[in-house]
Design a protein around this motif. Structure first.
Motif, short mmCIF file in Angstrom:
data_model
loop_
_atom_site.label_atom_id
_atom_site.label_comp_id
_atom_site.label_asym_id
_atom_site.label_seq_id
_atom_site.Cartn_x
_atom_site.Cartn_y
_atom_site.Cartn_z
N PRO A 91 72.56 -36.40 -63.01
CA PRO A 91 73.07 -35.59 -61.74
C PRO A 91 73.13 -33.94 -62.26
CG PRO A 91 74.71 -37.02 -62.14
CD PRO A 91 73.69 -37.56 -63.13
N GLN A 92 73.47 -33.75 -63.52
CA GLN A 92 73.63 -32.37 -63.86
C GLN A 92 72.13 -31.66 -63.93
OE1 GLN A 92 75.61 -34.85 -65.17
NE2 GLN A 92 77.50 -33.80 -64.29
N ASP A 93 71.05 -32.44 -64.17
CA ASP A 93 69.91 -31.60 -63.84
C ASP A 93 69.56 -31.27 -62.48
OD1 ASP A 93 69.59 -32.07 -66.58
OD2 ASP A 93 68.45 -33.89 -66.48
N VAL A 94 69.88 -32.25 -61.58
CA VAL A 94 69.73 -31.97 -60.21
C VAL A 94 70.61 -30.91 -59.60
CG1 VAL A 94 69.75 -33.07 -57.90
CG2 VAL A 94 68.65 -34.26 -59.98
N ASN A 95 71.85 -31.16 -60.34
CA ASN A 95 72.95 -29.91 -59.97
C ASN A 95 72.31 -28.35 -60.18
OD1 ASN A 95 74.36 -31.82 -58.66
ND2 ASN A 95 75.82 -31.85 -60.54
N ILE A 96 71.46 -28.03 -60.95
CA ILE A 96 70.81 -26.87 -61.40
C ILE A 96 70.10 -26.54 -59.88
CG2 ILE A 96 69.49 -25.62 -62.82
CD1 ILE A 96 70.25 -27.53 -65.16
N LEU A 97 69.23 -27.46 -59.83
CA LEU A 97 68.37 -26.94 -58.55
C LEU A 97 69.40 -26.91 -57.20
CD1 LEU A 97 65.74 -26.92 -56.83
CD2 LEU A 97 66.03 -29.56 -56.64
N PHE A 98 70.15 -27.89 -57.03
CA PHE A 98 71.15 -27.63 -55.97
C PHE A 98 71.94 -26.26 -55.95
CE2 PHE A 98 71.74 -32.42 -54.91
CZ PHE A 98 70.41 -32.43 -54.82
N ASP A 99 72.36 -25.87 -56.94
CA ASP A 99 73.07 -24.51 -57.37
C ASP A 99 72.09 -23.22 -56.97
OD1 ASP A 99 75.27 -25.90 -58.12
OD2 ASP A 99 75.22 -25.64 -60.20
N ALA A 100 70.91 -23.39 -57.39
CA ALA A 100 69.95 -22.30 -57.10
C ALA A 100 69.59 -22.50 -55.79
CB ALA A 100 68.64 -22.73 -57.80
N ILE A 101 69.63 -23.21 -55.00
CA ILE A 101 69.42 -23.32 -53.43
C ILE A 101 70.54 -22.70 -52.96
CG2 ILE A 101 69.11 -24.94 -51.48
CD1 ILE A 101 67.40 -26.89 -53.19
N ALA A 102 71.79 -23.10 -53.43
CA ALA A 102 72.92 -22.64 -52.76
C ALA A 102 73.09 -20.95 -52.93
CB ALA A 102 74.13 -23.06 -53.48
N GLN A 103 72.59 -20.58 -53.92
CA GLN A 103 72.59 -18.99 -54.25
C GLN A 103 71.56 -18.61 -53.56
OE1 GLN A 103 72.49 -18.56 -58.42
NE2 GLN A 103 74.78 -18.73 -58.75
N LYS A 104 70.24 -18.99 -53.49
CA LYS A 104 69.13 -18.09 -52.67
C LYS A 104 69.43 -18.38 -51.19
CE LYS A 104 64.21 -17.68 -53.10
NZ LYS A 104 63.14 -18.15 -53.81
N LYS A 105 69.75 -19.56 -50.94
CA LYS A 105 69.60 -19.91 -49.39
C LYS A 105 71.17 -20.04 -48.53
CE LYS A 105 65.26 -20.19 -49.28
NZ LYS A 105 64.26 -19.33 -48.73
N HIS A 106 72.01 -19.86 -49.43
CA HIS A 106 73.50 -19.98 -49.13
C HIS A 106 73.55 -21.22 -48.21
CE1 HIS A 106 74.28 -15.94 -49.98
NE2 HIS A 106 72.93 -15.56 -49.43
N PHE A 107 73.20 -22.47 -49.05
CA PHE A 107 72.99 -23.59 -48.31
C PHE A 107 73.85 -24.65 -49.35
CE2 PHE A 107 71.03 -27.69 -47.52
CZ PHE A 107 71.13 -27.73 -45.94
N LYS A 108 74.65 -25.46 -48.83
CA LYS A 108 75.40 -26.28 -49.70
C LYS A 108 74.69 -27.63 -49.47
CE LYS A 108 79.73 -28.57 -51.01
NZ LYS A 108 80.76 -28.18 -51.65
N THR A 109 74.12 -28.13 -50.60
CA THR A 109 73.50 -29.50 -50.25
C THR A 109 74.58 -30.69 -50.56
OG1 THR A 109 71.37 -28.58 -51.47
CG2 THR A 109 71.54 -31.09 -51.50
N LEU A 110 74.35 -31.62 -49.63
CA LEU A 110 75.43 -32.79 -49.71
C LEU A 110 75.01 -34.08 -49.99
CD1 LEU A 110 77.40 -31.82 -46.47
CD2 LEU A 110 78.04 -31.25 -48.60
N THR A 111 73.65 -34.10 -50.72
CA THR A 111 72.98 -35.44 -50.73
C THR A 111 73.64 -36.16 -51.92
OG1 THR A 111 71.07 -36.66 -51.06
CG2 THR A 111 71.25 -34.56 -52.42
N ASN A 112 73.62 -37.61 -51.88
CA ASN A 112 74.30 -38.17 -52.94
C ASN A 112 73.18 -39.09 -53.71
OD1 ASN A 112 73.88 -40.50 -51.30
ND2 ASN A 112 76.01 -40.72 -50.89
N HIS A 113 71.99 -38.94 -53.14
CA HIS A 113 71.11 -39.69 -53.54
C HIS A 113 69.61 -39.07 -53.58
CE1 HIS A 113 69.16 -44.08 -54.57
NE2 HIS A 113 69.21 -43.18 -55.73
N LEU A 114 69.18 -38.21 -54.44
CA LEU A 114 67.86 -37.66 -54.34
C LEU A 114 66.75 -38.36 -54.86
CD1 LEU A 114 66.18 -35.11 -53.58
CD2 LEU A 114 66.64 -34.28 -55.90
#
Length: 144
Positions: A91-114
């Motif tokens: 999950p830490q590897d995916v969280n890097i992607l989610f954090d980048a999306i959050a910063q760039k798009k101001h969008f909090k990802t809530l998925t628990n199974h990508l």
């Protein structure tokens, strides 16, 4: 039949060897232990467990949604489109992607199974290796 007993048996079933099962497969697995259970009870229990965050529901490319326990925490998968191999992603590897999306798009990802689809290392190497049949793929060897 008590709701808690159905829920617990479903959790036990999904926890066994960390399985991904369709709702029908869950029903088939638990009906020996709970002969009075019907498919609609299982479907409602699965929905309830998803909403409680105890299990996840995902499309793993099998044609039907599959359920998996979250008892060991949130995790994600790579699925090979050639051989069907399922590889767990930290999950830490995916969280890097989610954090980048959050910063760039101001969008909090809530998925628990990508689930990401592609081609595994083994299948990539198999596709790259030269054939031993005068240039023919191995599945065409011996065809006249």
């Amino acid at each position: 039949m008590r709701t808690s007993s159905v829920d617990q048996i479903i959790l036990d079933t999904l926890s066994h060897e960390h399985l991904h099962l369709t709702s029908h497969q869950v029903y088939e697995e638990i009906r020996d232990r709970l002969p009075a259970v019907n498919p609609s009870t299982v479907y409602r229990a699965l929905d309830r467990l998803v909403s409680q965050g105890k299990i996840s529901v995902s499309d793993m490319g099998t044609g039907a949604a599959v359920y998996e326990t979250l008892s060991e925490g949130i995790h994600h998968h790579l699925v090979c489109e050639k051989c069907g191999a399922v590889i767990t992603i930290d999950p830490q590897d995916v969280n890097i992607l989610f954090d980048a999306i959050a910063q760039k798009k101001h969008f909090k990802t809530l998925t628990n199974h990508l689930v990401l689809f592609g081609i595994c290392e083994h299948c990539q190497h198999a596709a790259e290796s030269p054939s031993d049949n005068n240039g023919l793929p191995s599945n065409l060897s011996g065809v006249a």
